[in-house]
Motif scaffolding. Structure first.
Motif, PDB file in Angstrom:
ATOM      1  N   TYR A 164      -5.256  -8.850  -2.702  1.00  0.00           N
ATOM      2  CA  TYR A 164      -5.843  -9.522  -1.540  1.00  0.00           C
ATOM      3  C   TYR A 164      -4.763 -10.205  -0.698  1.00  0.00           C
ATOM      4  CZ  TYR A 164     -10.252  -8.875  -4.048  1.00  0.00           C
ATOM      5  OH  TYR A 164     -11.330  -8.326  -4.705  1.00  0.00           O
ATOM      6  N   VAL A 165      -3.752 -10.781  -1.368  1.00  0.00           N
ATOM      7  CA  VAL A 165      -2.645 -11.427  -0.655  1.00  0.00           C
ATOM      8  C   VAL A 165      -1.912 -10.410   0.219  1.00  0.00           C
ATOM      9  CG1 VAL A 165      -0.357 -12.465  -0.951  1.00  0.00           C
ATOM     10  CG2 VAL A 165      -2.290 -13.345  -2.241  1.00  0.00           C
ATOM     11  N   LEU A 166      -1.628  -9.237  -0.337  1.00  0.00           N
ATOM     12  CA  LEU A 166      -0.907  -8.208   0.412  1.00  0.00           C
ATOM     13  C   LEU A 166      -1.748  -7.649   1.558  1.00  0.00           C
ATOM     14  CD1 LEU A 166       0.967  -6.237  -2.410  1.00  0.00           C
ATOM     15  CD2 LEU A 166       1.907  -7.852  -0.757  1.00  0.00           C
ATOM     16  N   ILE A 167      -3.043  -7.513   1.336  1.00  0.00           N
ATOM     17  CA  ILE A 167      -3.925  -7.049   2.413  1.00  0.00           C
ATOM     18  C   ILE A 167      -3.930  -8.061   3.560  1.00  0.00           C
ATOM     19  CG2 ILE A 167      -6.326  -6.584   3.052  1.00  0.00           C
ATOM     20  CD1 ILE A 167      -6.693  -5.458   0.179  1.00  0.00           C
ATOM     21  N   CYS A 168      -4.084  -9.348   3.217  1.00  0.00           N
ATOM     22  CA  CYS A 168      -4.059 -10.401   4.244  1.00  0.00           C
ATOM     23  C   CYS A 168      -2.716 -10.431   4.959  1.00  0.00           C
ATOM     24  CB  CYS A 168      -4.333 -11.759   3.600  1.00  0.00           C
ATOM     25  SG  CYS A 168      -6.060 -12.032   3.160  1.00  0.00           S
ATOM     26  N   LEU A 169      -1.628 -10.256   4.188  1.00  0.00           N
ATOM     27  CA  LEU A 169      -0.289 -10.274   4.767  1.00  0.00           C
ATOM     28  C   LEU A 169      -0.135  -9.139   5.770  1.00  0.00           C
ATOM     29  CD1 LEU A 169       2.087 -12.202   4.137  1.00  0.00           C
ATOM     30  CD2 LEU A 169       3.070 -10.387   2.741  1.00  0.00           C
ATOM     31  N   VAL A 229       8.691  -2.961  16.547  1.00  0.00           N
ATOM     32  CA  VAL A 229       7.260  -2.731  16.348  1.00  0.00           C
ATOM     33  C   VAL A 229       7.022  -1.673  15.285  1.00  0.00           C
ATOM     34  CG1 VAL A 229       7.088  -1.008  18.205  1.00  0.00           C
ATOM     35  CG2 VAL A 229       5.069  -2.297  17.517  1.00  0.00           C
ATOM     36  N   TYR A 230       7.871  -0.648  15.235  1.00  0.00           N
ATOM     37  CA  TYR A 230       7.728   0.410  14.224  1.00  0.00           C
ATOM     38  C   TYR A 230       8.028  -0.115  12.825  1.00  0.00           C
ATOM     39  CZ  TYR A 230       7.820   3.278  18.435  1.00  0.00           C
ATOM     40  OH  TYR A 230       7.550   3.810  19.670  1.00  0.00           O
ATOM     41  N   ASP A 231       8.961  -1.056  12.728  1.00  0.00           N
ATOM     42  CA  ASP A 231       9.293  -1.656  11.432  1.00  0.00           C
ATOM     43  C   ASP A 231       8.124  -2.488  10.911  1.00  0.00           C
ATOM     44  OD1 ASP A 231      11.974  -0.619  11.615  1.00  0.00           O
ATOM     45  OD2 ASP A 231      12.369  -2.188  13.086  1.00  0.00           O
ATOM     46  N   PHE A 232       7.446  -3.165  11.823  1.00  0.00           N
ATOM     47  CA  PHE A 232       6.260  -3.922  11.413  1.00  0.00           C
ATOM     48  C   PHE A 232       5.134  -2.983  10.977  1.00  0.00           C
ATOM     49  CE2 PHE A 232       7.961  -7.665  13.796  1.00  0.00           C
ATOM     50  CZ  PHE A 232       7.815  -8.600  12.788  1.00  0.00           C
ATOM     51  N   LEU A 233       4.962  -1.868  11.690  1.00  0.00           N
ATOM     52  CA  LEU A 233       3.912  -0.909  11.321  1.00  0.00           C
ATOM     53  C   LEU A 233       4.163  -0.312   9.941  1.00  0.00           C
ATOM     54  CD1 LEU A 233       3.380   0.929  14.740  1.00  0.00           C
ATOM     55  CD2 LEU A 233       1.812  -0.675  13.618  1.00  0.00           C
ATOM     56  N   ILE A 234       5.425  -0.032   9.637  1.00  0.00           N
ATOM     57  CA  ILE A 234       5.780   0.491   8.303  1.00  0.00           C
ATOM     58  C   ILE A 234       5.458  -0.545   7.239  1.00  0.00           C
ATOM     59  CG2 ILE A 234       7.716   1.176   6.824  1.00  0.00           C
ATOM     60  CD1 ILE A 234       9.024   2.372   9.367  1.00  0.00           C
ATOM     61  N   THR A 235       5.834  -1.803   7.511  1.00  0.00           N
ATOM     62  CA  THR A 235       5.571  -2.876   6.539  1.00  0.00           C
ATOM     63  C   THR A 235       4.078  -3.087   6.349  1.00  0.00           C
ATOM     64  OG1 THR A 235       7.600  -3.988   7.301  1.00  0.00           O
ATOM     65  CG2 THR A 235       6.097  -5.266   5.945  1.00  0.00           C
ATOM     66  N   ILE A 236       3.320  -3.047   7.440  1.00  0.00           N
ATOM     67  CA  ILE A 236       1.859  -3.195   7.347  1.00  0.00           C
ATOM     68  C   ILE A 236       1.275  -2.097   6.471  1.00  0.00           C
ATOM     69  CG2 ILE A 236      -0.296  -3.024   8.656  1.00  0.00           C
ATOM     70  CD1 ILE A 236       1.197  -4.401  10.990  1.00  0.00           C
ATOM     71  N   ALA A 237       1.740  -0.863   6.674  1.00  0.00           N
ATOM     72  CA  ALA A 237       1.237   0.269   5.870  1.00  0.00           C
ATOM     73  C   ALA A 237       1.547   0.062   4.393  1.00  0.00           C
ATOM     74  CB  ALA A 237       1.870   1.569   6.375  1.00  0.00           C
ATOM     75  N   ILE A 238       2.766  -0.380   4.078  1.00  0.00           N
ATOM     76  CA  ILE A 238       3.152  -0.620   2.680  1.00  0.00           C
ATOM     77  C   ILE A 238       2.276  -1.707   2.066  1.00  0.00           C
ATOM     78  CG2 ILE A 238       5.000  -1.506   1.182  1.00  0.00           C
ATOM     79  CD1 ILE A 238       7.008  -0.225   3.147  1.00  0.00           C
ATOM     80  N   CYS A 239       2.077  -2.813   2.783  1.00  0.00           N
ATOM     81  CA  CYS A 239       1.268  -3.922   2.278  1.00  0.00           C
ATOM     82  C   CYS A 239      -0.175  -3.493   2.027  1.00  0.00           C
ATOM     83  CB  CYS A 239       1.297  -5.095   3.258  1.00  0.00           C
ATOM     84  SG  CYS A 239       2.865  -5.981   3.337  1.00  0.00           S
ATOM     85  N   VAL A 297      -1.412  -0.364   1.554  1.00  0.00           N
ATOM     86  CA  VAL A 297      -1.522   0.644   0.483  1.00  0.00           C
ATOM     87  C   VAL A 297      -1.407  -0.014  -0.885  1.00  0.00           C
ATOM     88  CG1 VAL A 297      -0.389   2.623  -0.589  1.00  0.00           C
ATOM     89  CG2 VAL A 297      -0.742   2.587   1.887  1.00  0.00           C
ATOM     90  N   VAL A 298      -0.349  -0.815  -1.073  1.00  0.00           N
ATOM     91  CA  VAL A 298      -0.160  -1.486  -2.368  1.00  0.00           C
ATOM     92  C   VAL A 298      -1.277  -2.498  -2.602  1.00  0.00           C
ATOM     93  CG1 VAL A 298       1.383  -2.942  -3.740  1.00  0.00           C
ATOM     94  CG2 VAL A 298       2.335  -1.182  -2.240  1.00  0.00           C
ATOM     95  N   GLY A 299      -1.660  -3.220  -1.536  1.00  0.00           N
ATOM     96  CA  GLY A 299      -2.712  -4.224  -1.663  1.00  0.00           C
ATOM     97  C   GLY A 299      -4.047  -3.626  -2.071  1.00  0.00           C
ATOM     98  N   GLY A 308      -4.513  -0.825  -3.579  1.00  0.00           N
ATOM     99  CA  GLY A 308      -4.357  -0.312  -4.943  1.00  0.00           C
ATOM    100  C   GLY A 308      -4.566  -1.400  -5.990  1.00  0.00           C
ATOM    101  N   LEU A 309      -3.953  -2.570  -5.769  1.00  0.00           N
ATOM    102  CA  LEU A 309      -4.087  -3.676  -6.722  1.00  0.00           C
ATOM    103  C   LEU A 309      -5.491  -4.273  -6.704  1.00  0.00           C
ATOM    104  CD1 LEU A 309      -0.694  -5.552  -6.116  1.00  0.00           C
ATOM    105  CD2 LEU A 309      -1.332  -4.247  -8.145  1.00  0.00           C
ATOM    106  N   SER A 310      -6.106  -4.324  -5.520  1.00  0.00           N
ATOM    107  CA  SER A 310      -7.437  -4.931  -5.412  1.00  0.00           C
ATOM    108  C   SER A 310      -8.515  -4.076  -6.080  1.00  0.00           C
ATOM    109  CB  SER A 310      -7.807  -5.165  -3.948  1.00  0.00           C
ATOM    110  OG  SER A 310      -7.968  -3.927  -3.266  1.00  0.00           O
ATOM    111  N   LYS A 311      -8.235  -2.771  -6.277  1.00  0.00           N
ATOM    112  CA  LYS A 311      -9.228  -1.871  -6.877  1.00  0.00           C
ATOM    113  C   LYS A 311      -9.090  -1.745  -8.394  1.00  0.00           C
ATOM    114  CE  LYS A 311     -11.147  -0.923  -2.972  1.00  0.00           C
ATOM    115  NZ  LYS A 311     -12.499  -1.463  -2.693  1.00  0.00           N
ATOM    116  N   ILE A 312      -8.107  -2.447  -8.967  1.00  0.00           N
ATOM    117  CA  ILE A 312      -7.967  -2.417 -10.430  1.00  0.00           C
ATOM    118  C   ILE A 312      -9.214  -3.038 -11.058  1.00  0.00           C
ATOM    119  CG2 ILE A 312      -6.688  -3.367 -12.394  1.00  0.00           C
ATOM    120  CD1 ILE A 312      -4.155  -3.137 -10.739  1.00  0.00           C
ATOM    121  N   LYS A 313      -9.798  -2.333 -12.015  1.00  0.00           N
ATOM    122  CA  LYS A 313     -11.034  -2.789 -12.631  1.00  0.00           C
ATOM    123  C   LYS A 313     -10.766  -3.998 -13.519  1.00  0.00           C
ATOM    124  CE  LYS A 313     -15.064  -1.092 -15.176  1.00  0.00           C
ATOM    125  NZ  LYS A 313     -15.660   0.051 -15.910  1.00  0.00           N
ATOM    126  N   ARG A 314     -11.587  -5.026 -13.347  1.00  0.00           N
ATOM    127  CA  ARG A 314     -11.410  -6.244 -14.126  1.00  0.00           C
ATOM    128  C   ARG A 314     -11.924  -6.057 -15.543  1.00  0.00           C
ATOM    129  NH1 ARG A 314     -13.572 -10.800  -9.782  1.00  0.00           N
ATOM    130  NH2 ARG A 314     -12.317 -10.079  -8.011  1.00  0.00           N
TER     131      ARG A 314
END
Length: 492
Positions: free
Chosen positions: A12-17, A36-46, A48-50, A52-58
Motif C-alpha cells: 500500500y505504501v508503494l502504491i500511494c508513493l 518526466v519519463y524518469d518519474f513515469l518509470i518510477t511510478i510503474a515500478i512502484c 507493479v511491486v506495490g 504484487g505485495l498488496s495481493k499476498i494472501k494473509r
C-alpha cells in the motif's frame, strides 16, 4: 510475526508513493523537462511491486504492537529506497547511496542534503524533494490509515509507532477518523501557508516547495541561500509563524475546533515550548546585535533561526555558522530538544524533557523526605510509572545511538564541530549543522558509510528509536556479560 500483513502494508505504501509521484510528473510536464519519463518509470515500478505485495494472501489477521513497530520501520525504509529512484534514474544524483540519503532526509523531514548546487536540479526533482517533506511530516502510514478503508482497532499500533511523542491516543473512537482529522488539520494549515505566501507575491512554484518544507518541518530549499535568497521580511515572518505552528501538538488544534480552550491553556508542554522559543530569540538577538547593527535587526534573524531549529525545519536566512559560540550553543540545544509531541517536528520533544525534569525533582524530594508520597503530573493528570520508565529508556537509547553514530562518522576524520553537529542534526531531523555541514554547506563530503549511518540516524530520530531498533534487533545478539546462573554454577 504477521509477515504477510506487513508485506501488504508495504505494498500500500508503494502504491500511494507511485500515485503521489503524479504531482512532480505534472510539474515536469509543465516545465517541459525530460525527467518526466524518469518519474513515469518510477511510478510503474512502484505500482507493479506495490500491487504484487498488496495481493499476498494473509496467513492470519491478528496484528500486535511488535508487528506495528516492524511494519512502520520496514515501510519507511521501503519508501526511502523507492523514493530515491527518480534521483537515480534521472542521474541528477548519480550515486544510489546519495539518492537513498536524500530520500531518507526528505521523508524524515530532516532536510540535510548531499546536493552541492540545487540550482542544477530540474523543477520536477526539486518539487519531489520538497514534497517528500510533506508526505513524511504527518506520517506515511497515517496517510494510508486516513484514506484507505482498511483501518481497524489494531491500526492504533501503527499510529503510535509512527507518531512522535511519548503519549499517543485517539482523538475519536474510530482509528480511521482520527487519522482523517489529523490530515484535515495538516492540510488546512498547509493551504493557509500557501495563501499567505502567494499574497506576499512569492511565485507559485517557490510557494509550494517552501510550504511543503514548512508544513513537514523539513528544510529542502530550491536556492543555495534558502529563504535568505529573497531578503523579504514578510516571507520570513509568515514562514516563522507557520514553522512554530507546525511544531505544536495537533491535538491542541482539535481542542480549539471543539472550543475546549481550557485544555489548550492547561498544556504545560505548549507553555514551555513558547517560553523556550521567546527566551532563545531574545538571548540570541542580544548576542548577535553587533553583527547586524542593532537589537531589532538581530531579532529578525534570531527569530527565524530559533523557529527553524526548534521546529527542526532547517531553513536559513543567514549563515548562523558565523554566529558567536553562545548563540550556536543555544541552537545546538534546540536541535536536541525539538518541539512538541504530536507535531511534525523532530527532536526528543519538550514533553519528554519536562517529565525527565519532574522525575529528577521527585527523586530529590524522596531523598530528603523518604516517607513523602507524590507523583509526576502533566496538565493536571498523573503520569503513570510505565510511561516515565519508557521515557527514561528512550533517553538512554538516544544517548547510546548518538555516541555510536558519532564514533562511526568520526572515521571520516572531519573536524570536531562538523562531526558532532552532523549527527545531532540528523538524529534530531533538523537539517543544517555547523562547520562544513552548515546552512551554506552540505553533506556531500561524507563517505558512503557515514551517509548510511546518518540515514539510519535520521530514520531512528523520525520514528523515535523503537520501530527501527525492533526491526534490527533480531540481527544482533547482545552478549550476556554477567549471567548470574553461569556465575553460581561456576562457583559451585
Amino acid at each position: 510475526m504477521n509477515w504477510s500483513l506487513i508485506a501488504n502494508l508495504n505494498g500500500y505504501v508503494l502504491i500511494c508513493l507511485g500515485l503521489l509521484m503524479v504531482l512532480p510528473t505534472i510539474c515536469s510536464l509543465i516545465y517541459k523537462e525530460d525527467v518526466v519519463y524518469d518519474f513515469l518509470i518510477t511510478i510503474a515500478i512502484c505500482l507493479v511491486v506495490g500491487f504484487g505485495l498488496s495481493k499476498i494472501k494473509r496467513s492470519r489477521r491478528d496484528f500486535f504492537a511488535r508487528d506495528g513497530m516492524i511494519a512502520v520501520g520496514l515501510c519507511w525504509i521501503t519508501a526511502s529506497l523507492f523514493g530515491g529512484l527518480p534521483y537515480f534514474i534521472s542521474q541528477e544524483i548519480p550515486s544510489y547511496v546519495d539518492c537513498f540519503f536524500e530520500a531518507v532526509s526528505g521523508f524524515t523531514t530532516t532536510g540535510s542534503s548531499i546536493v552541492p548546487d540545487v540550482t542544477a536540479l530540474s523543477k520536477g526533482i526539486l518539487f519531489w524533494r520538497s514534497f517528500t517533506h510533506w508526505i513524511g511530516g504527518m506520517g506515511i502510514l497515517v496517510f494510508i490509515q486516513a484514506f484507505i478503508p482498511k483501518a481497524n482497532e489494531r491500526s492504533m499500533h501503527i499510529i503510535r509507532a509512527e507518531s512522535p511523542g511519548p503519549i499517543i491516543g485517539k482523538l475519536v473512537p474510530r482509528i480511521q477518523q482520527t487519522a482523517a482529522i489529523l490530515y484535515s488539520m495538516y492540510m488546512g494549515l498547509t493551504i493557509l501557508c500557501i495563501v499567505f505566501l502567494l499574497v506576499g507575491g512569492m511565485p507559485l512554484f517557490d510557494t509550494l516547495c517552501y510550504t511543503f518544507g514548512t508544513a513537514g518541518t523539513g528544510g529542502f530549499s530550491i536556492s543555495p541561500l534558502s529563504v535568505g535568497e529573497y531578503n523579504n521580511l514578510y516571507y520570513e515572518i509568515v514562514i516563522t509563524v507557520f514553522m512554530l505552528l507546525f511544531g505544536i501538538n495537533f491535538n491542541l488544534y482539535y481542542f480549539l475546533l471543539l472550543k475546549k480552550f481550557k485544555s489548550v491553556f492547561k498544556s504545560e508542554e505548549l507553555r514551555t515550548y513558547l517560553f523556550i522559543v521567546f527566551a532563545s530569540m531574545i538571548l540570541i538577538a542580544l548576542n548577535i546585535s553587533k553583527m547586524y547593527g542593532g537589537f531589532f535587526e538581530g531579532l529578525r534573524y534570531s527569530s527565524f533561526q530559533v523557529a527553524t531549529i526548534i521546529s527542526t525545519t532547517g531553513y536559513a536566512t543567514t549563515d548562523f555558522n558565523l554566529w558567536p559560540m553562545f548563540s550556536k550553543s543555544i541552537l545546538l540545544c534546540l536541535m536536541v530538544v525539538g518541539a512538541c509531541a504530536g507535531s511534525t517536528a523532530g527532536g526528543i520533544k519538550v514533553s519528554r524533557f519536562l517529565i525527565i525534569l519532574k522525575k529528577i525533582k521527585l527523586d530529590i524530594q524522596r531523598l530528603i523526605h523518604p516517607q513523602k508520597v507524590s507523583a509526576i503530573t502533566m496538565d493536571g493528570k498523573i503520569v503513570d510509572e510505565v510511561t516515565v520508565q519508557q521515557i527514561l529508556t528512550f533517553f538512554g537509547c538516544f544517548i547510546l545511538i548518538l555516541l555510536s553514530c558519532i564514533l562511526l562518522v568520526s572515521l571520516d576524520n572531519l573536524d570536531f564541530e562538523t562531526t558532532i553537529s552532523s549527527v545531532f542534526t540528523c538524529i534530531g531531523n533538523v537539517g543544517p549543522a555547523f562547520g562544513l555541514a552548515g546552512p551554506m554547506g552540505n553533506f556531500a563530503m561524507y563517505s558512503d558509510l557515514s551517509k548510511i549511518v546518518l540515514s539510519v540516524a535520521m530514520l531512528v530520530g523520525r520514528l523515535e528509536i523503537y520501530p527501527i531498533l525492533i526491526f534490527l534487533f533480531p540481527l544482533f545478539k547482545i552478549p550476556d556479560l554477567v549471567n548470574p546462573k553461569k556465575f553460581y554454577k561456576h562457583s559451585n
